[in-house]
Design an enzyme around this catalytic site. Structure first.
Site, mmCIF file in Angstrom:
data_model
loop_
_atom_site.group_PDB
_atom_site.id
_atom_site.type_symbol
_atom_site.label_atom_id
_atom_site.label_comp_id
_atom_site.label_asym_id
_atom_site.label_seq_id
_atom_site.Cartn_x
_atom_site.Cartn_y
_atom_site.Cartn_z
ATOM 1 N N ASP A 53 0.842 -1.189 0.000
ATOM 2 C CA ASP A 53 0.000 0.000 0.000
ATOM 3 C C ASP A 53 0.885 1.251 0.000
ATOM 4 O O ASP A 53 1.906 1.312 0.699
ATOM 5 C CB ASP A 53 -0.917 -0.007 1.231
ATOM 6 C CG ASP A 53 -2.077 0.958 1.098
ATOM 7 O OD1 ASP A 53 -3.230 0.492 1.006
ATOM 8 O OD2 ASP A 53 -1.839 2.189 1.083
ATOM 9 N N ASN A 113 -12.663 -3.462 2.850
ATOM 10 C CA ASN A 113 -13.574 -2.325 2.967
ATOM 11 C C ASN A 113 -14.536 -2.363 1.776
ATOM 12 O O ASN A 113 -14.089 -2.519 0.632
ATOM 13 C CB ASN A 113 -12.791 -1.014 2.976
ATOM 14 C CG ASN A 113 -11.894 -0.878 4.187
ATOM 15 O OD1 ASN A 113 -12.190 -1.432 5.242
ATOM 16 N ND2 ASN A 113 -10.785 -0.168 4.042
ATOM 17 N N GLN A 145 -14.471 2.155 1.626
ATOM 18 C CA GLN A 145 -13.786 1.816 0.373
ATOM 19 C C GLN A 145 -13.561 3.084 -0.441
ATOM 20 O O GLN A 145 -14.514 3.822 -0.714
ATOM 21 C CB GLN A 145 -14.624 0.807 -0.430
ATOM 22 C CG GLN A 145 -13.923 0.356 -1.710
ATOM 23 C CD GLN A 145 -14.689 -0.752 -2.443
ATOM 24 O OE1 GLN A 145 -15.823 -1.078 -2.096
ATOM 25 N NE2 GLN A 145 -14.054 -1.312 -3.451
ATOM 26 N N HIS A 191 -10.266 -5.307 -3.258
ATOM 27 C CA HIS A 191 -8.918 -5.531 -2.711
ATOM 28 C C HIS A 191 -9.028 -5.984 -1.269
ATOM 29 O O HIS A 191 -9.894 -5.531 -0.526
ATOM 30 C CB HIS A 191 -8.049 -4.268 -2.809
ATOM 31 C CG HIS A 191 -8.698 -3.020 -2.291
ATOM 32 N ND1 HIS A 191 -9.648 -2.325 -3.011
ATOM 33 C CD2 HIS A 191 -8.547 -2.344 -1.125
ATOM 34 C CE1 HIS A 191 -10.049 -1.276 -2.316
ATOM 35 N NE2 HIS A 191 -9.403 -1.266 -1.146
ATOM 36 N N LEU A 192 -8.128 -6.864 -0.890
ATOM 37 C CA LEU A 192 -7.979 -7.269 0.499
ATOM 38 C C LEU A 192 -6.772 -6.547 1.058
ATOM 39 O O LEU A 192 -5.673 -6.621 0.485
ATOM 40 C CB LEU A 192 -7.758 -8.784 0.607
ATOM 41 C CG LEU A 192 -8.854 -9.682 0.039
ATOM 42 C CD1 LEU A 192 -8.458 -11.155 0.202
ATOM 43 C CD2 LEU A 192 -10.188 -9.403 0.706
HETATM 44 P P1 AMP Z 1 -9.722 1.384 0.490
HETATM 45 O O1 AMP Z 1 -9.780 2.726 1.162
HETATM 46 O O2 AMP Z 1 -10.121 0.228 1.339
HETATM 47 O O3 AMP Z 1 -10.467 1.415 -0.829
HETATM 48 O O4 AMP Z 1 -8.213 1.109 0.179
HETATM 49 C C1 AMP Z 1 -7.533 1.668 -0.913
HETATM 50 C C2 AMP Z 1 -6.079 1.622 -0.583
HETATM 51 O O5 AMP Z 1 -5.359 1.768 -1.775
HETATM 52 C C3 AMP Z 1 -5.606 2.724 0.378
HETATM 53 O O6 AMP Z 1 -5.040 2.126 1.533
HETATM 54 C C4 AMP Z 1 -4.587 3.503 -0.444
HETATM 55 O O7 AMP Z 1 -3.501 3.930 0.317
HETATM 56 C C5 AMP Z 1 -4.179 2.472 -1.490
HETATM 57 N N1 AMP Z 1 -3.703 3.001 -2.758
HETATM 58 C C6 AMP Z 1 -4.318 3.913 -3.553
HETATM 59 N N2 AMP Z 1 -3.609 4.102 -4.679
HETATM 60 C C7 AMP Z 1 -2.536 3.281 -4.595
HETATM 61 C C8 AMP Z 1 -1.420 3.018 -5.441
HETATM 62 N N3 AMP Z 1 -1.264 3.636 -6.622
HETATM 63 N N4 AMP Z 1 -0.495 2.112 -5.033
HETATM 64 C C9 AMP Z 1 -0.633 1.486 -3.844
HETATM 65 N N5 AMP Z 1 -1.666 1.682 -3.010
HETATM 66 C C10 AMP Z 1 -2.605 2.572 -3.371
#
Ligand code: AMP
Ligand code: ZN
Length: 115
Positions: free
Chosen positions: A31, A88, A95, A101-102
């Site tokens: 992440d 999420n 989300q 995603h997990l």
């Molecule tokens: P959620 O809020 O559960 O949808 O999680 C999305 C996650 O994706 C967050 O923890 C962000 O930090 C992560 N994220 C968003 N863009 C990227 C990226 N380009 N590379 C890695 N992680 C990302």
């Protein structure tokens, strides 16, 4: 693939990610904004919006993602200490990226209930 989707773009290799492991169905990467010493994301290569849009025929993929989360935790060295797997889902689920995603979080004690 959804052109607008950041995780589809990662799956396609169009934007960089720190990939831990990958196979035909799934990719695991770190992440960008880690919430724990180890914070991994497990995604399907195919665009699926969330756990809420998985269909019955996606059962094998859903199982594979969970097994991949466990494999990634072992590979990242957090299996023995324990870790948390989170999906999420939707607005109140927190989300922010609409590609399933997990989260795999570890390397520190986790509290309950989550915020
Ligand atoms: P959620 O809020 O559960 O949808 O999680 C999305 C996650 O994706 C967050 O923890 C962000 O930090 C992560 N994220 C968003 N863009 C990227 C990226 N380009 N590379 C890695 N992680 C990302
Ligand atoms: Zn996508």
């Amino acid at each position: 693939m959804s052109d607008e989707c950041v995780f589809c773009q990662i799956a396609a290799g169009e934007i960089p990610a720190q990939v831990l492991l990958e196979d035909e169905e799934a990719i695991v990467f770190h992440d960008l904004n880690p919430q724990a010493p180890t914070h991994l994301l497990v995604i399907p290569r195919r665009h699926v919006e969330s756990t809420g849009t998985l269909e019955t025929e996606d059962g094998e993929l859903a199982g594979h993602l969970l097994l991949t989360a466990a494999r990634a935790a072992r590979q990242a060295g957090i299996h023995d200490s324990g870790y948390r797997v989170v999906a999420n889902t939707g607005n109140e689920g927190g989300q922010t990226v609409p590609h399933l995603h997990l989260h795999v979080l570890g390397g520190r004690p986790m509290s309950w209930p989550p915020g």
